[in-house]
Design an enzyme around this catalytic site. Structure first.
Site, PDB file in Angstrom:
ATOM      1  N   ALA A 135       0.839  -1.205   0.000  1.00 36.65           N
ATOM      2  CA  ALA A 135       0.000   0.000   0.000  1.00 36.65           C
ATOM      3  C   ALA A 135       0.870   1.250   0.000  1.00 36.65           C
ATOM      4  O   ALA A 135       0.624   2.200  -0.761  1.00 36.65           O
ATOM      5  CB  ALA A 135      -0.927   0.003   1.219  1.00 36.65           C
ATOM      6  N   ASN A 153       3.881  -7.505   3.991  1.00 34.07           N
ATOM      7  CA  ASN A 153       3.272  -8.808   3.699  1.00 34.07           C
ATOM      8  C   ASN A 153       3.281  -9.135   2.216  1.00 34.07           C
ATOM      9  O   ASN A 153       3.287 -10.300   1.838  1.00 34.07           O
ATOM     10  CB  ASN A 153       1.830  -8.844   4.209  1.00 34.07           C
ATOM     11  CG  ASN A 153       1.767  -9.148   5.690  1.00 34.07           C
ATOM     12  OD1 ASN A 153       2.645  -9.828   6.231  1.00 34.07           O
ATOM     13  ND2 ASN A 153       0.752  -8.646   6.353  1.00 34.07           N
ATOM     14  N   ARG A 181     -12.889 -18.347   3.366  1.00 36.38           N
ATOM     15  CA  ARG A 181     -11.799 -18.673   4.277  1.00 36.38           C
ATOM     16  C   ARG A 181     -12.290 -18.914   5.708  1.00 36.38           C
ATOM     17  O   ARG A 181     -11.821 -19.820   6.392  1.00 36.38           O
ATOM     18  CB  ARG A 181     -10.771 -17.544   4.260  1.00 36.38           C
ATOM     19  CG  ARG A 181     -10.050 -17.478   2.940  1.00 36.38           C
ATOM     20  CD  ARG A 181      -9.177 -16.271   2.806  1.00 36.38           C
ATOM     21  NE  ARG A 181      -8.240 -16.465   1.711  1.00 36.38           N
ATOM     22  CZ  ARG A 181      -7.243 -15.647   1.424  1.00 36.38           C
ATOM     23  NH1 ARG A 181      -7.052 -14.551   2.138  1.00 36.38           N
ATOM     24  NH2 ARG A 181      -6.430 -15.906   0.434  1.00 36.38           N
TER      25      ARG A 181
HETATM   26  P1  ADP Z   1      -0.159  -3.336   3.427  1.00 35.50           P
HETATM   27  O1  ADP Z   1      -0.503  -4.677   2.827  1.00 35.50           O
HETATM   28  O2  ADP Z   1      -1.349  -2.564   3.813  1.00 35.50           O
HETATM   29  O3  ADP Z   1       0.829  -2.590   2.588  1.00 35.50           O
HETATM   30  P2  ADP Z   1       1.931  -4.450   5.105  1.00 35.50           P
HETATM   31  O4  ADP Z   1       1.819  -5.013   6.462  1.00 35.50           O
HETATM   32  O5  ADP Z   1       2.289  -5.340   3.993  1.00 35.50           O
HETATM   33  O6  ADP Z   1       0.560  -3.688   4.819  1.00 35.50           O
HETATM   34  O7  ADP Z   1       2.979  -3.265   5.096  1.00 35.50           O
HETATM   35  C1  ADP Z   1       2.996  -2.304   6.101  1.00 35.50           C
HETATM   36  C2  ADP Z   1       4.407  -1.798   6.262  1.00 35.50           C
HETATM   37  O8  ADP Z   1       4.417  -0.754   7.253  1.00 35.50           O
HETATM   38  C3  ADP Z   1       5.367  -2.868   6.756  1.00 35.50           C
HETATM   39  O9  ADP Z   1       6.529  -2.852   5.969  1.00 35.50           O
HETATM   40  C4  ADP Z   1       5.627  -2.456   8.198  1.00 35.50           C
HETATM   41  O10 ADP Z   1       6.868  -2.866   8.681  1.00 35.50           O
HETATM   42  C5  ADP Z   1       5.504  -0.950   8.131  1.00 35.50           C
HETATM   43  N1  ADP Z   1       5.208  -0.328   9.416  1.00 35.50           N
HETATM   44  C6  ADP Z   1       4.344  -0.765  10.368  1.00 35.50           C
HETATM   45  N2  ADP Z   1       4.333   0.050  11.423  1.00 35.50           N
HETATM   46  C7  ADP Z   1       5.204   1.058  11.151  1.00 35.50           C
HETATM   47  C8  ADP Z   1       5.647   2.213  11.855  1.00 35.50           C
HETATM   48  N3  ADP Z   1       5.216   2.475  13.075  1.00 35.50           N
HETATM   49  N4  ADP Z   1       6.547   3.021  11.264  1.00 35.50           N
HETATM   50  C9  ADP Z   1       7.031   2.743  10.017  1.00 35.50           C
HETATM   51  N5  ADP Z   1       6.665   1.662   9.321  1.00 35.50           N
HETATM   52  C10 ADP Z   1       5.766   0.823   9.864  1.00 35.50           C
END
Ligand code: ADP
Length: 601
Positions: free
Chosen positions: A159, A186, A429
Site C-alpha cells: 500500500a 506482507n 476462508r
Molecule cells: P499493506 O498490505 O497494507 O501494505 P503491510 O503489512 O504489507 O501492509 O505493510 C505495512 C508496512 O508498514 C510494513 O513494511 C511495516 O513494517 C511498516 N510499518 C508498520 N508500522 C510502522 C511504523 N510504526 N513506522 C514505520 N513503518 C511501519
C-alpha cells in the site's frame, strides 16, 4: 510431520535471491588500545543455528582486522531474513566488532550470523571482548533528524509503495519511512494473488466475469458488512491497478486462477516469485530512478497535529535517535494490520474466542497495528476491529504460508486425521477455518497429485519446489494413495473412499460438501500430502476511510492531512476478505491516497 534437519548445502532457487552475501571492509578504524587485538591471518569457517537450519559462513581476517564475511550456506526465510544478510555482516566489518544490533524482524537470522562470526573469529585467536570494547569506545553519538517533504508515507509494504509512487507521479516530493530493515511488508512474502475482472486474460480462458460480479462476491463474501462504496471503488479499479503496475514494469502471468477463498478464477499471479515482482520490477526501480528516499529502521510513533491538521510524524531512528518529519501536503498511513500483535488480536477478536500465541500468523513481524494506534490517538474512527481472518493453511510449526502445496482451489482436497474430507474446499476462508477447528487437533492434510506438480521441480506459490519440500520432510510423496495414507497415518479405507467420492464429483456427481470448483481428478501418481493448521492472516478492521482514502474521525469528519490505505484501514472486507482481494485493495487505495495526498494543500 517431523521436519528434517538440513545439514547439506541447500541452495534453492529462492535462496539465490538472498545468498552469496559477500562483504569486504577496510577495517582500519580504531584509536583505542589495539594491543590486545591481533588475529592470525586467514579464512575461518563456522556454523550456527539459524531459523530453519544451520547457517554456515566464513570470515577472512588479516593480522589487525576483519576483512570479509561470506555466507556460505543457509536456509533462512526469503524476504524475512534478507535484511540480516544485508546489514549484519557489513555492520560487523564497519564496527570491527561482533557487538552489533540484530535487525528487527530478522532476529534469529541476525543472531545466527553474529554467533557464527564470533566462533570463526575465536579460531583466529583474537580476544573477542577486547574487540567489542574497542568498538564501544569508538562509538559516536547519533544525531536527531529533521526533514520536510510534501507527502510522507508511513510503511513500505504494497500500500505504501503504491501510494508513494502515485504521489510522486502527481508531482509531489515524497518520503517513505519504514520501521523494519527492509521494504516489502506482507506483499513480499505472500502468494501474491491479485483479483481483478480482466477483459483479456479471463476471456482467453473462457471465464465469465465482471467488476459487478467481483463487487457482489466481495460484499456477500464479507456478509454485506463492508462499505459498498469502498467495495465499488475497489472492484471498479482493480484491473486498472494491474495495468498501472504493468506500466511500471511489472509482469503478470497470462493465466488467472482461483486462490484459496477467492471464490472465482480472477486471481493474477506475477511472473516473479512471491512479491518480488512488485518491488524489483515496479516500485524500487521507480523510486530509485526518481530519487525517492526510503528511510529504513525508522518507526513512526506519533502523528503531529497542528490546528486540527496532520502535518507530520514523530519517529524513532535505528539508533534510538529522534526523527521528525513534516509533510506540506499530507501524511499517508500504510502501516498494515495487526495480525502479528497477539495482544491486539486478543483485545479485539470477536470471532474466534482466542487468538493467543498458540495460533501462528502468516504475517511479517512488523504487522503490529501501529498505524491503528497512532490514528486512534488523534481521534480516528476504527471500524470492524473484531473481524480477524484466519486461514486453514498455516505451517503447523510456524504459521507461515510456506510449505503450502495447493496450486489453486480446483485441484486439491483437505483430509483430516481420520482420513476424511470435511468441508467444501472452495468455500470462504472463515468457513473452511471454522471447519478445520472442528477436526482432531485442528489439523489437516492438503492432498494433490501430479496435476499440481507435473515435475519434481514444479514450484508452489511460495517459490518452493515439491522436491525440496519432500526432501525437507515438509511434504510426503507416494506412488499410490494407499502408500500416501500410510505416510500420513490416516485410515486407508476412509482416505481412498474420500478421494474416490471427490473424483466422482469431478465427473459430475453431486459433491457431498457442495463443492462446485473442480478441474482434475486426484488420480495420477505421484500423490503428495502436506500438513496444515489454522493461522492468523488478515485483520479486516482498522482506520475508517472515505472513497478519497481520507481518514474519518469519530464525529464523521475528515481528518485534514491524513490519508490511509491498505490493511491499516477497515470497513472494506466486512467479516471475511476474499482471497486475492488484499493486493487489489492495497494497490487501488494506495493509488487513491497517493494522488489525493499529492494534491492536498
Ligand atoms: P499493506 O498490505 O497494507 O501494505 P503491510 O503489512 O504489507 O501492509 O505493510 C505495512 C508496512 O508498514 C510494513 O513494511 C511495516 O513494517 C511498516 N510499518 C508498520 N508500522 C510502522 C511504523 N510504526 N513506522 C514505520 N513503518 C511501519
Amino acid at each position: 510431520m517431523k521436519r528434517k534437519k538440513l545439514s547439506t548445502v541447500i541452495i534453492s532457487a529462492l535462496m539465490t535471491l538472498t545468498i552469496a552475501t559477500s562483504l569486504v571492509g577496510c577495517g582500519e578504524k580504531s584509536t583505542a588500545d589495539d594491543s590486545a587485538i591481533t588475529f592470525k591471518a586467514g579464512t575461518y569457517e563456522a556454523t550456527a543455528k539459524g531459523h530453519n537450519a544451520d547457517l554456515k559462513l566464513s570470515v577472512t581476517v588479516d593480522e589487525t582486522s576483519i576483512k570479509e564475511i561470506n555466507i556460505l550456506e543457509h536456509n533462512e526465510s526469503p524476504g524475512i531474513s534478507d535484511p540480516a544478510f544485508d546489514k549484519v555482516p557489513s555492520e560487523i566489518i564497519d564496527t570491527q566488532s561482533v557487538n552489533v544490533d540484530t535487525i528487527s524482524g530478522a532476529t534469529v537470522s541476525s543472531m545466527a550470523i553474529i554467533t557464527a562470526v564470533t566462533e570463526a573469529l575465536k579460531q583466529s585467536g583474537v580476544d573477542i571482548d577486547a574487540l567489542n570494547k574497542r568498538a564501544e569506545s569508538n562509538e559516536v553519538a547519533v544525531e536527531d533528524i529533521e526533514k520536510t517533504t510534501d507527502v510522507l508515507v508511513i510503511g513500505a509494504g504494497g500500500a505504501g509503495m503504491a501510494a508513494a509512487v502515485t504521489a510522486h507521479q502527481n508531482g509531489a516530493e515524497v518520503l517513505i519511512i519504514e520501521k523494519m530493515g527492509k521494504v516489502g511488508g506482507n506483499t513480499m512474502i505472500s502468494g501474491t494473488a491479485y483479483n481483478a475482472a480482466d477483459p483479456i486474460r479471463q476471456s482467453a480462458q473462457g471465464i465469465e466475469d465482471s467488476p459487478e460480479k467481483h463487487y457482489e462476491q466481495t460484499l456477500s463474501g464479507g456478509d454485506n458488512l463492508g462499505n459498498p462504496e469502498l467495495v465499488k471503488v475497489l472492484t471498479d479499479n482493480a484491473y486498472s491497478g494491474i495495468e498501472w503496475l504493468e506500466s511500471l514494469g511489472m509482469q503478470f502471468k497470462d493465466e488467472v486462477f482461483t486462490v484459496l477463498g477467492g471464490l472465482w478464477p480472477r486471481a493474477h499471479k506475477p511472473v516473479l516469485p512471491l512479491g518480488t515482482g512488485y518491488f524489483e520490477q515496479a516500485y524500487m526501480p521507480y523510486l530509485e530512478e526518481n530519487n525517492v528516499e526510503v528511510m529504513l529502521e525508522t518507526k513512526a510513533t506519533e502523528l503531529i497535529v497542528e490546528d486540527g491538521k496532520v502535518v507530520g510524524v514523530m519517529a524513532e531512528g535505528s539508533k534510538g535517535n529522534k526523527v521528525t518529519i513534516k509533510a506540506n501536503n499530507g501524511v499517508i498511513l500504510a502501516t498494515g494490520g495487526f495480525g502479528a500483535n497477539v495482544e491486539m488480536r486478543q483485545e479485539y477478536d470477536g470471532i474466534w474466542g482466542t487468538l493467543d500465541n498458540s495460533i501462528g500468523t502468516t504475517n511479517h513481524p512488523g504487522a503490529t497495528g501501529d498505524g491503528v494506534v497512532m490514528a486512534e490517538a488523534i481521534g480516528a474512527e476504527l471500524v470492524g476491529m473484531d473481524k480477524i481472518q484466519l486461514l486453514p493453511m498455516g505451517d503447523p510449526e510456524t504459521g507461515s504460508l510456506t510449505g503450502n502445496i495447493e496450486q489453486g482451489v480446483e485441484d486439491r482436497i483437505f483430509i483430516n486425521k481420520e482420513g476424511n474430507r470435511f468441508v467444501d474446499e472452495g468455500e470462504r476462508r472463515d468457513v473452511m477455518t471454522k471447519a478445520l477447528f472442528e477436526q482432531t487437533d485442528d489439523f489437516m492434510w492438503i492432498v494433490v497429485d501430479q496435476h499440481s506438480y507435473p515435475t519434481g521441480d514444479t514450484k508452489n506459490n511460495f517459490n518452493e519446489t515439491i522436491d525440496e519440500l519432500v526432501e525437507a520432510g515438509r511434504a510426503y510423496k507416494a506412488d499410490t494413495l494407499e502408500e500416501l495414507a500410510e505416510m500420513m497415518g490416516v485410515d486407508k479405507d476412509n482416505f481412498i473412499n474420500a478421494v474416490n467420492k471427490f473424483n466422482e464429483a469431478v465427473d459430475g456427481a453431486e459433491d457431498e460438501f457442495g463443492r462446485t470448483l473442480f478441474a482434475n481428478k486426484i488420480d495420477t501418481a505421484p500423490f503428495y500430502a502436506a500438513s496444515r493448521k489454522p493461522t492468523v492472516h488478515h485483520t479486516m478492521g482498522g482506520v475508517k476511510i472515505n472513497t478519497n482514502a481520507e481518514v474519518v474521525n469519530t464525529d464523521g469528519n475528515v481528518i485534514s492531512g491524513l490519508f490511509a490505505a491498505g490493511e491499516v484501514t477497515g470497513g472494506i472486507h466486512g467479516s471475511n476478505r476474499l482471497g486475492g482481494n488484499a493486493l487489489a485493495d492495497i494497490t487501488v487505495f494506495g493509488r487513491i491516497a497517493g494522488e489525493n495526498a499529492a494534491k492536498a494543500k
